[in-house]
Write an enzyme that holds these catalytic residues in place. Structure first.
Site, PDB file in Angstrom:
ATOM      1  N   GLU A  37     -10.240  36.690  46.487  1.00 57.98           N
ATOM      2  CA  GLU A  37      -9.046  37.187  45.189  1.00 57.98           C
ATOM      3  C   GLU A  37      -8.763  36.414  44.144  1.00 57.98           C
ATOM      4  OE1 GLU A  37      -9.206  40.525  45.397  1.00 57.98           O
ATOM      5  OE2 GLU A  37      -9.954  40.767  47.116  1.00 57.98           O
ATOM      6  N   TYR A 118      -1.502  43.047  42.598  1.00 61.13           N
ATOM      7  CA  TYR A 118      -2.658  43.225  43.633  1.00 61.13           C
ATOM      8  C   TYR A 118      -3.443  42.700  44.464  1.00 61.13           C
ATOM      9  CZ  TYR A 118      -7.828  43.154  44.093  1.00 61.13           C
ATOM     10  OH  TYR A 118      -8.619  43.051  44.406  1.00 61.13           O
ATOM     11  N   ASP A 136      -8.184  47.670  41.812  1.00 60.76           N
ATOM     12  CA  ASP A 136      -9.213  47.049  41.177  1.00 60.76           C
ATOM     13  C   ASP A 136      -9.770  47.727  39.226  1.00 60.76           C
ATOM     14  OD1 ASP A 136     -11.323  47.767  42.059  1.00 60.76           O
ATOM     15  OD2 ASP A 136     -11.734  45.740  42.075  1.00 60.76           O
TER      16      ASP A 136
END
Length: 341
Positions: A37, A118, A136
């Protein structure tokens, strides 16, 4: 819709090196999820795969990464861009190793260095099955089309997050998060979405209205300014190069680079050492907020290195992209004579 999307994901999930297949008995590795990520921020899956393979080969656990030397990690990150991520990666790995593992909640993850909303939601959902909302660019696009949200981004982001939250199931939240991202990456693509084979085509308002390809709308960006600069690719007779380690804060922080001027409208031409230098051309590079044009000067000089600089052997792959561009140009010049050695 969540049920239909999960069924589609079970049959069509992308095979990715950090991912556990759907319906697998294998548990996701929080380290691999977190690492992927961080790498994927502002970058594509295709660009990340080789870097991910290198990192997990050299540092297969978060403890191994935490024990790595800063310069080794920064060198392996070179070319991936957004170098603050690499510095924060090390800070986070060391914090996780010190506490004995990753926390399994958004709140715990947010307390770690370099982890924002996020990334915390993605790791909590994918690695630990928490029913967190992961949004996203792919998810924003899917939600904008599904609900025909015509307000441009970024103003529409809160509405899109609310729509995504309403669809996030309690069970299989990690698979669901990856399913929406896969849908956006493979079917609900930015251009020419494949609405005819989309598992969400029935409830999709944008498809029904014939405006799917137009969404999400985006507020036009201001033109990026152009900055200028000089860099000096200087080589000693024994093959060592004159290099600097850039400050930790700022662009290309912590990375090796060529000495040079500040970047602005009228950069000062001030070579770091005396000697014959030849201007070999210019390189161009685009950062998030501006375009950069660097005049590249090259030559062979002996002598002591000025304060803050040092002579060292160079692996061009350890340079950030803009500095590698300068090297590639200078290496073609007779002034540097790399090919002749």
């Amino acid at each position: 819709m969540s049920t239909a999307l999960l069924a589609w994901y079970d049959a069509n999930a992308r095979v990715l090196p950090w991912r556990v297949p759907p319906r697998s008995d294998e548990r996701p590795d929080p380290y691999r999820i977190w690492l992927s990520e961080v790498m994927l921020q502002q970058t594509t899956v295709a660009a990340v795969k080789d870097y991910f393979a290198t990192f997990t080969r050299l540092w297969p656990t978060v403890e191994a990464l935490a024990a790595a030397k800063d310069e080794d990690v920064m060198a392996r990150w070179a070319g991936l861009g957004y170098y603050a991520r690499a510095r924060n990666l090390l800070k986070c790995a060391r914090a996780v190793a010190e506490r004995g593992g990753f926390p399994d909640t958004v709140e715990g993850l947010r307390a770690l260095p370099g982890i924002g909303p996020y990334t915390a939601a993605a790791v909590a959902a994918i690695a630990f099955g928490r029913p967190e909302t992961v949004v996203d660019g792919n998810v924003e696009r899917v939600m904008a089309r599904l609900h025909a949200v015509q307000e441009p981004l970024p103003a529409s982001k809160p509405v899109l997050v609310a729509h995504a939250a309403a669809l996030t199931p309690e069970a299989r939240a990690g698979d669901y998060a990856q399913a929406v991202m896969d849908l956006g990456a493979t079917i609900c693509t930015p251009k020419s979405p494949a609405c005819g084979i989309c598992p969400c085509r029935a409830p999709c308002k944008a498809r029904a209205e014939g405006i799917a390809a137009e969404l999400p709308r985006k507020t036009p960006k201001k033109p990026k300014p152009v900055r200028l600069g000089h860099v000096f690719v200087i080589r000693r007779e024994d093959g060592a190069f004159l290099l600097e380690r850039r400050p930790d804060r700022g662009l290309l922080g912590g990375m090796l680079g060529w000495p040079g001027s500040d970047w602005g409208e009228a950069p000062e031409f001030a070579p770091p050492v005396a000697g014959a230098l030849e201007e070999v051309g210019e390189v161009r590079h685009t950062f998030t907020h501006f375009h950069l044009i660097l005049r590249v000067h090259a030559g062979r000089v002996d002598g002591a290195a000025p304060d803050g600089l040092g002579w060292q052997r160079l692996s061009p792959a350890a340079l950030p992209t803009v500095m590698r561009k300068a090297y590639d140009l200078a290496a073609t010049s007779p002034a540097l004579n790399v090919a002749g050695d």
